[in-house]
Design an enzyme around this catalytic site. Sequence first.
Site, mmCIF file in Angstrom:
data_model
loop_
_atom_site.group_PDB
_atom_site.id
_atom_site.type_symbol
_atom_site.label_atom_id
_atom_site.label_comp_id
_atom_site.label_asym_id
_atom_site.label_seq_id
_atom_site.Cartn_x
_atom_site.Cartn_y
_atom_site.Cartn_z
ATOM 1 N N GLY A 79 0.817 -1.215 0.000
ATOM 2 C CA GLY A 79 0.000 0.000 0.000
ATOM 3 C C GLY A 79 0.846 1.258 0.000
ATOM 4 N N ARG A 143 1.152 -5.734 -4.998
ATOM 5 C CA ARG A 143 1.129 -6.632 -3.843
ATOM 6 C C ARG A 143 1.595 -8.061 -4.146
ATOM 7 N NH1 ARG A 143 -0.692 -4.436 0.691
ATOM 8 N NH2 ARG A 143 -2.195 -2.715 0.639
ATOM 9 N N ASP A 173 5.843 -5.315 6.827
ATOM 10 C CA ASP A 173 6.459 -6.469 7.497
ATOM 11 C C ASP A 173 6.592 -7.673 6.572
ATOM 12 O OD1 ASP A 173 3.671 -6.497 7.599
ATOM 13 O OD2 ASP A 173 3.577 -7.666 9.426
ATOM 14 N N ASP A 174 5.556 -7.953 5.770
ATOM 15 C CA ASP A 174 5.626 -9.109 4.867
ATOM 16 C C ASP A 174 6.686 -8.909 3.787
ATOM 17 O OD1 ASP A 174 3.812 -10.693 6.047
ATOM 18 O OD2 ASP A 174 2.126 -10.161 4.747
ATOM 19 N N LYS A 200 8.157 0.612 5.532
ATOM 20 C CA LYS A 200 7.037 1.445 5.053
ATOM 21 C C LYS A 200 5.704 0.881 5.527
ATOM 22 C CE LYS A 200 4.441 -0.089 2.537
ATOM 23 N NZ LYS A 200 3.499 -0.818 1.680
ATOM 24 N N THR A 201 4.786 1.664 5.938
ATOM 25 C CA THR A 201 3.354 1.369 6.038
ATOM 26 C C THR A 201 2.678 2.434 6.889
ATOM 27 O OG1 THR A 201 1.569 -0.101 6.686
ATOM 28 C CG2 THR A 201 3.570 -0.362 7.955
ATOM 29 N N ASP A 203 0.123 1.926 8.420
ATOM 30 C CA ASP A 203 -0.520 1.226 9.542
ATOM 31 C C ASP A 203 0.270 1.343 10.846
ATOM 32 O OD1 ASP A 203 -2.240 0.514 7.569
ATOM 33 O OD2 ASP A 203 -1.779 -1.623 7.587
ATOM 34 N N LYS A 240 -26.049 17.985 16.442
ATOM 35 C CA LYS A 240 -27.170 17.083 16.180
ATOM 36 C C LYS A 240 -26.770 15.728 15.608
ATOM 37 C CE LYS A 240 -28.134 19.114 11.637
ATOM 38 N NZ LYS A 240 -29.071 19.737 10.750
ATOM 39 N N TYR A 241 -25.472 15.496 15.377
ATOM 40 C CA TYR A 241 -25.075 14.208 14.798
ATOM 41 C C TYR A 241 -24.044 13.492 15.665
ATOM 42 C CZ TYR A 241 -27.071 15.843 10.360
ATOM 43 O OH TYR A 241 -27.900 16.307 9.380
ATOM 44 N N GLY A 249 -5.925 0.816 8.678
ATOM 45 C CA GLY A 249 -4.902 0.271 9.561
ATOM 46 C C GLY A 249 -4.917 -1.242 9.566
ATOM 47 N N ARG A 250 -5.700 -1.810 8.691
ATOM 48 C CA ARG A 250 -5.855 -3.270 8.584
ATOM 49 C C ARG A 250 -6.117 -3.898 9.945
ATOM 50 N NH1 ARG A 250 -4.310 -6.147 4.040
ATOM 51 N NH2 ARG A 250 -2.816 -4.550 3.482
ATOM 52 N N GLU A 309 -10.089 -0.056 11.562
ATOM 53 C CA GLU A 309 -10.547 -0.880 10.437
ATOM 54 C C GLU A 309 -10.671 -2.371 10.793
ATOM 55 O OE1 GLU A 309 -9.248 -1.229 5.769
ATOM 56 O OE2 GLU A 309 -7.635 -1.072 7.221
ATOM 57 N N GLY A 424 -5.385 9.554 2.925
ATOM 58 C CA GLY A 424 -4.130 9.933 3.597
ATOM 59 C C GLY A 424 -2.904 9.249 3.023
ATOM 60 N N ARG A 425 -3.121 8.204 2.218
ATOM 61 C CA ARG A 425 -1.971 7.369 1.850
ATOM 62 C C ARG A 425 -1.019 8.030 0.855
ATOM 63 N NH1 ARG A 425 -3.472 1.230 0.715
ATOM 64 N NH2 ARG A 425 -4.001 2.119 -1.291
#
Length: 549
Positions: A79, A143, A173-174, A200-201, A203, A240-241, A249-250, A309, A424-425
């Site tokens: 990602g 990926r 990590d992978d 990198k990530t 997350d 009102k909401y 963030g998986r 997430e 944001g990515r």
Amino acid sequence: MKKSPLQIARGKYAPKLPKALQAEVKVVLGEKTESVRDQEAIKELFPNTYGLPKLTFEVNEGVKEEQKPINVGVILSGGQAPGGHNVIAGIFDGVKKIHKDGKLYGFLMGPDGLVKHNYIELTDEIIDEYRNTGGFDIIGSGRTKLEETEQYDKGLEIIKKLAIDALVIIGGDDSNTNAAVLAEYYKSINAPVQVIGCPKTIDGDLKNEQIETSFGFDTATKVYSEVIGNIQRDCNSARKYWHFIKLMGRSASHIALECALQVQPNIAIVSEEVEAKNMSLDDVVTYIAEIVAKRAAKGENFGTVLIPEGLIEFVPAMKALIAELNDFLAHNEEEFKAVPSNEQREYIISKLSADNSKLYASLPATVARQLSLDRDPHGNVQVSLIETEKLLGEMVGTKLAQWKEEGKYVGKFSPLSHFFGYEGRCATPSNFDADYCYALGRTAACLISAGVTGYMSSVQNLTAPAEEWIAGGIPTTMMMNMERRHGEMKPVIQKALVELDGKPFQYFASKRQEWAENTCYIYPGPIQYFGTPELCDQPSETLKLEQSK
Ligand code: FBP
């Protein structure tokens, strides 16, 4: 291509560098290392790259030695994360600093580019277009996992053809685990190519005692926090909401926790806590509904809820339901498909075990449908597609309606839902990420020049000014342990989940009641790129708390 004034100004930004990288460097060898766990097993799997020493780069006061040109290949994996272009710019400048004739090749669309021999040479002109910009579009990402010997051998063909001395794999990590396996493989066959990883990530789950944070987390969380802050101000204006905001963030909840620290919402759910306390979905819903009712009693029929997430997978009962559904649908796919769509829900309810059937029946129709229909190529539920933000909003509404019938005062409840992730990515990297990434790239070039393989580029001491950051290399095997993946024990880099006894969560836990009952919103505003260090160079709250004494 037409550019905005900020793009033009940002293109001229010179990332701040650690002191050692501003000069000629010398390598300082540290102690030999061990993996974090399962030392014997990891050592056996990595006989050529296990136990290497940590490296640190320091200023070299001596005479500069003449070096030969080096050629490097770079891959972006997984990602997008803000700052990737600066890692590449850092490697490029580092390679050119070693020798002007050195070359940098970018493999296109992720690891696939290496296997399929799709690449471009990155020139001065290309690099200058991308300095300090967000995105991975300079070479694209993908990926595909580098896991098979056949892929490594295919890769080696192009590496030899282009006379590449080193590969830098920028990933999570992978991808870094795979980079370590690749380094070991190339070393075992005496292939003359080094492999260096880069953390990198967005997350934030690739971190440990050696890697203080992965790049991209800082910018992405600042972007989400800006928007959440805007929502909070709207929320506090209209009153009102209730806004249910899911954050990417998986699995891990680092992003949701960091945003909570930045904006002080009324509620933030942390998946790791839900799992540790063995909470059911109903427990989570009740927790939220109680706060809604409490605020309503004070006339405050509004609020914000941050939801990580990965939450669904951390609710033990949902985990069990998803596992049974995966299994059932894998074995009964044809029969299920033959059921008319308006009867599929009832069909599943009739087939599941009692507890799971009851839980499935209690879910709103849209979520039940996502659980049974949206599946990945392996037949598993695509958890990230489940609209937890809507699910919780609906379930809290149902709970409050029940309480109202029982005579409890619950006020008015109007939920709205949002999901922030892709926004944001690829944002323009904050100064922190621009500096950190450029330093990671320059450090990777120093590791290549030092002739090592199986290392991850590391920059530490990140809450100090950039000048005082410490650049070096960490043997990737040091971060590994054995974990069960797809039914087999595999060597992997440990994924970092939120630590419930860590300072960021502890601080949040000490404040959340106050934030729930009162309105303590912070409105962080947009990332600032030009101005004083207090305004522009602040690291994440998570990092500040983790490194606080
Ligand atoms: P990486 O782990 O590869 O950095 O990706 C992180 C992430 O942005 C997660 O937060 C999110 O769940 C996932 O990627 C989305 O994947 P995709 O880009 O394939 O939709």
